[in-house]
Write a protein that holds these residues in place. Structure first.
Motif, PDB file in Angstrom:
ATOM      1  N   ILE A 189       1.332  -1.170   0.202  1.00  0.00           N
ATOM      2  CA  ILE A 189       0.249   0.147  -0.107  1.00  0.00           C
ATOM      3  C   ILE A 189       0.974   1.115  -0.268  1.00  0.00           C
ATOM      4  CG2 ILE A 189      -0.471   0.258   2.298  1.00  0.00           C
ATOM      5  CD1 ILE A 189      -3.296   1.009   2.002  1.00  0.00           C
ATOM      6  N   ASN A 190       1.027   2.060  -0.778  1.00  0.00           N
ATOM      7  CA  ASN A 190       1.036   3.745  -1.218  1.00  0.00           C
ATOM      8  C   ASN A 190       0.603   4.168  -0.284  1.00  0.00           C
ATOM      9  OD1 ASN A 190       2.764   1.889  -2.488  1.00  0.00           O
ATOM     10  ND2 ASN A 190       1.708   1.818  -4.469  1.00  0.00           N
ATOM     11  N   LEU A 191       0.902   5.193   0.179  1.00  0.00           N
ATOM     12  CA  LEU A 191       0.790   6.125   1.258  1.00  0.00           C
ATOM     13  C   LEU A 191       1.461   7.280   1.164  1.00  0.00           C
ATOM     14  CD1 LEU A 191       1.402   4.335   4.986  1.00  0.00           C
ATOM     15  CD2 LEU A 191      -0.267   4.083   3.494  1.00  0.00           C
ATOM     16  N   ASN A 192       0.989   8.899   0.961  1.00  0.00           N
ATOM     17  CA  ASN A 192       1.053  10.113   0.330  1.00  0.00           C
ATOM     18  C   ASN A 192       0.243  11.070   1.128  1.00  0.00           C
ATOM     19  OD1 ASN A 192       2.257  10.081  -2.433  1.00  0.00           O
ATOM     20  ND2 ASN A 192       1.393   8.317  -2.627  1.00  0.00           N
ATOM     21  N   VAL A 193       1.448  11.997   2.489  1.00  0.00           N
ATOM     22  CA  VAL A 193       0.553  12.967   3.029  1.00  0.00           C
ATOM     23  C   VAL A 193       0.604  14.303   2.263  1.00  0.00           C
ATOM     24  CG1 VAL A 193       0.675  14.052   4.693  1.00  0.00           C
ATOM     25  CG2 VAL A 193       1.027  11.603   4.909  1.00  0.00           C
TER      26      VAL A 193
END
Length: 226
Positions: A189-193
């Motif tokens: 899973i790719n997480l971006n903030v």
């Protein structure tokens, strides 16, 4: 004496009537017997042969849950990975579906700070699943600190609902719902903030702590005659 001569004697005018009646009686008895066998005994066998056994198929689910937290810096994507415990594949008939919950709260350290924007996606690679299923949710985002919920069908066409199947046998039906290949491999899973800071001259919010919870739903098959 030939059979033809015997029949001629039986049906001649000189033949005793009792003999003829006895012959007719034997013939009628044999015909009645064959009719009984065909219409009663054989008919029951034919009906039984045409009956198709129906089975109810139910699924008993077991959920394996694991969580991991990661501090994600603004503009620097992070990737988390998940692999189901191998023991689950030998304990259950199959891996039904995978639920992923992504949660976070404002951690910028600024009183009254607004929630950051978090976006996530799961690439349809790396593990065996029903990636084209219409129920899949492979991406999402949140800008109000609410959870992001994703969903992947693992075992092809599995939805956990009971089924009625006509024909076959319990062993064959169970084999249709037994496959340890589904779910094998590694999910990522790719997480971006996208962090926000309410006051440009005060403490800056440039990261967010994100927790990812993986809920793997395995199942066993229960089959009963209807």
């Amino acid at each position: 004496m030939s059979d033809e001569t015997i029949l001629q004697d039986l049906f001649s005018e000189d033949a005793p009537k009792k003999t003829i009646f006895a012959l007719y009686g034997v013939v009628m008895l044999m015909m009645s017997y064959h009719a009984l066998v065909y219409f009663v005994v054989d008919a029951e066998k034919i009906i039984a042969r045409n009956d198709v056994q129906e089975y109810s198929v139910d699924f008993l689910e077991n959920t394996s849950i694991s969580s991991e937290s990661r501090v994600v810096v603004d503009g620097e994507p992070e990737t988390l990975e998940f692999t189901a415990d191998e023991n689950l594949y030998t304990t259950f008939n199959g891996f039904g579906y995978l639920e992923i919950t992504v949660s976070y709260a404002e951690t910028g350290g600024v009183l009254g700070g607004s929630c950051d924007t978090v976006s996530v996606d799961i690439p349809p690679t790396g593990a065996s699943a029903d990636w084209q299923h219409p129920s899949n949710i492979l991406a999402g985002n949140s800008d109000d600190c609410s959870d992001i919920n994703l969903y992947i069908v693992i075992f092809q066409e599995y939805n956990g609902e009971s089924l009625t199947i006509a024909g076959g046998d319990p062993e064959a039906i169970t084999s249709q719902w037994t496959n340890n290949e589904y779910g094998s491999g590694t999910f990522s899973i790719n997480l971006n903030v996208d962090a926000t800071s309410p006051n440009p001259v005060g403490p800056q919010d440039d990261d967010e702590e994100i927790t990812v919870t993986w809920s793997a739903h395995f199942f066993n098959v229960v089959i009963e005659e209807k």
